[in-house]
Structure formats: structure tokens, C-alpha cells
Design an enzyme around this catalytic site. Structure first.
Site, short mmCIF file in Angstrom:
data_model
loop_
_atom_site.label_atom_id
_atom_site.label_comp_id
_atom_site.label_asym_id
_atom_site.label_seq_id
_atom_site.Cartn_x
_atom_site.Cartn_y
_atom_site.Cartn_z
N ASP A 1 -0.14 5.14 1.00
CA ASP A 1 -0.35 6.10 2.09
C ASP A 1 -0.45 5.39 3.43
O ASP A 1 -1.24 4.46 3.60
CB ASP A 1 -1.62 6.92 1.85
CG ASP A 1 -1.47 7.88 0.68
OD1 ASP A 1 -0.53 8.69 0.70
OD2 ASP A 1 -2.29 7.80 -0.26
N ASP B 1 0.86 -1.17 0.00
CA ASP B 1 0.00 0.00 0.00
C ASP B 1 0.91 1.23 0.00
O ASP B 1 2.12 1.13 0.28
CB ASP B 1 -0.89 -0.03 1.25
CG ASP B 1 -1.68 1.24 1.42
OD1 ASP B 1 -2.42 1.61 0.50
OD2 ASP B 1 -1.54 1.88 2.47
#
Length: 220
Positions: free
Chosen positions: A15, A13
Site C-alpha cells: 500500500d 511494500d
């Protein structure tokens, strides 16, 4: 003697996992709601939707907003975020971790709720573009926790779910991995409380990037 790899593909991922952006995104969601005179979500509620695609995130953050005004809220969010996005930084140790994994010949991917435009910008600005072999964003495939973006990465490299590891800071990331039949690792320094990770059976929960790197070099 070199230890064989357990995982060929490691997907991250963005953020809250690689980039220290959770607090800024939550503030931008709150500011966008405030601009439109909506109930401003709490810090926890604003952070919870991080990792989802933008439209899904704002729908959850502002459930009373009519559908025809979702684009207006999204535009206000983008305005706030773009004004501040270049102030964001990698979590300490992230670059060293990625270099160490590349040296072990893992394929590295990104599976993110960001838009393609937003991810391409931050990859250029951070200089991390060459580190990743493939990326997927929520606006070009199904958003999390649907497994499609992770499945697309696996298909691109011909990697089985058993040879794939997803790393993220939210339950959306870990549920996506479970839905795809892949293993996961959670990080506790992003958007979601790590105690919520347990139902998705991550192989490990890291509390700092250095701890994540040590685990990956020993177990991935």
C-alpha cells in the site's frame, strides 16, 4: 554487455508503494474511529500508521481505546475497507516496472502490513500474484519495523542482506530494511513525507514509479 545485478532480491511494500491506496486506508481508519465515537485522527496521523500491522496501526490511531475494544475497531475498519477495496488501482507504470525486473531475473517479494487474507485478495484482483516469488504479511510474522518478515524472505531464497533491496513509502519500511542490514529505496508518493526518510539512509528516493523504474534498471 549485460551489467551484473547488485541485488538478487527486491522486496516491495504494497500500500502506497505499488497500490494507490494511502488516502483510502486513512479514510477507513478515520471512519472506524468516528463509528465508535473516538477522536478522529488527522489525515497525517491516519496515514502515518499505514504499513504497520492492523492491530498496531489502530492502537496508534486510537490510543485512548481500551485494549478489549481493539477488535471492535478493527472490525469497523475492515468493513469500510472491504466495501471500497476493489476500486483501488496500481500506480501508473507499476506493471511495466515489475515486468522489467522479472526480465532481469530478480526475485521479487512483498513485505506488507496487510493481512494474508487481504494481500491474497488484492493479488488475485490485480492479477499480480504470478509476478511475486514470495510474500509476507504482518499477521503471519512480526510486523514492521521488526526485520523478521524481510529476514524470512531472504532465508527463503538464500540471499544475503547485502544482496537485498527493500522499497517502501514509509519510515516503517526503511527502518525494517536497516534493522535487517539491507539497503532501501523510498518512494515519496505514499503515506510518509519523504523528508522523514533521511535517518534511514535510503539509496534513493523516487517521486514517481517511472523514476523508480529508471533507477532500478540502472542501479539494481
Amino acid at each position: 554487455m549485460t551489467r551484473p545485478r547488485r541485488y538478487d532480491l527486491i522486496a516491495f511494500d504494497w500500500d502506497g508503494t505499488l497500490f494507490d491506496s494511502t488516502a483510502l486506508i486513512a479514510r477507513c481508519i478515520q471512519d472506524a474511529c468516528r463509528d465508535l465515537g473516538l477522536v478522529v485522527p488527522s489525515d497525517a496521523d491516519a496515514a502515518y500508521v499505514i504499513g504497520l500491522g492492523l492491530e498496531d496501526a489502530l492502537r496508534h490511531a486510537a490510543p485512548a481505546l481500551p485494549r478489549e475494544r481493539h477488535a471492535e475497531l478493527a472490525a469497523r475498519y475492515r468493513q469500510h475497507y472491504i466495501a471500497r477495496q476493489d476500486d483501488l488501482v496500481l500506480f501508473p507504470g507499476t506493471l511495466e516496472m515489475l515486468h522489467a525486473l522479472k526480465a532481469r531475473n530478480h526475485w521479487l517479494g512483498v513485505a506488507t502490513g496487510k493481512s494474508r487474507r487481504g494481500l491474497d485478495h488484492v493479488l488475485r484482483h490485480s492479477g499480480l500474484g504470478p509476478m511475486f516469488d514470495a510474500t509476507r504479511t504482518a499477521d503471519e510474522t512480526a510486523g514492521k519495523p521488526h526485520p523478521l518478515m524481510l529476514q524470512e524472505l531472504m532465508r527463503e531464497f538464500g540471499v544475503d542482506p547485502a544482496r537485498t533491496l527493500m522499497i517502501g513509502d514509509t519510515t516503517h519500511d526503511l527502518q525494517m530494511a536497516a534493522n535487517a542490514g539491507a539497503d532501501s529505496v523510498g518512494v515519496s508518493f505514499g503515506a510518509h513525507d519523504h523528508e522523514a526518510f533521511e535517518p534511514f539512509a535510503p539509496r534513493f528516493v523516487a517521486h514517481a514509479t517511472a523514476e523508480l523504474q529508471r533507477w532500478l534498471l540502472d542501479h539494481a
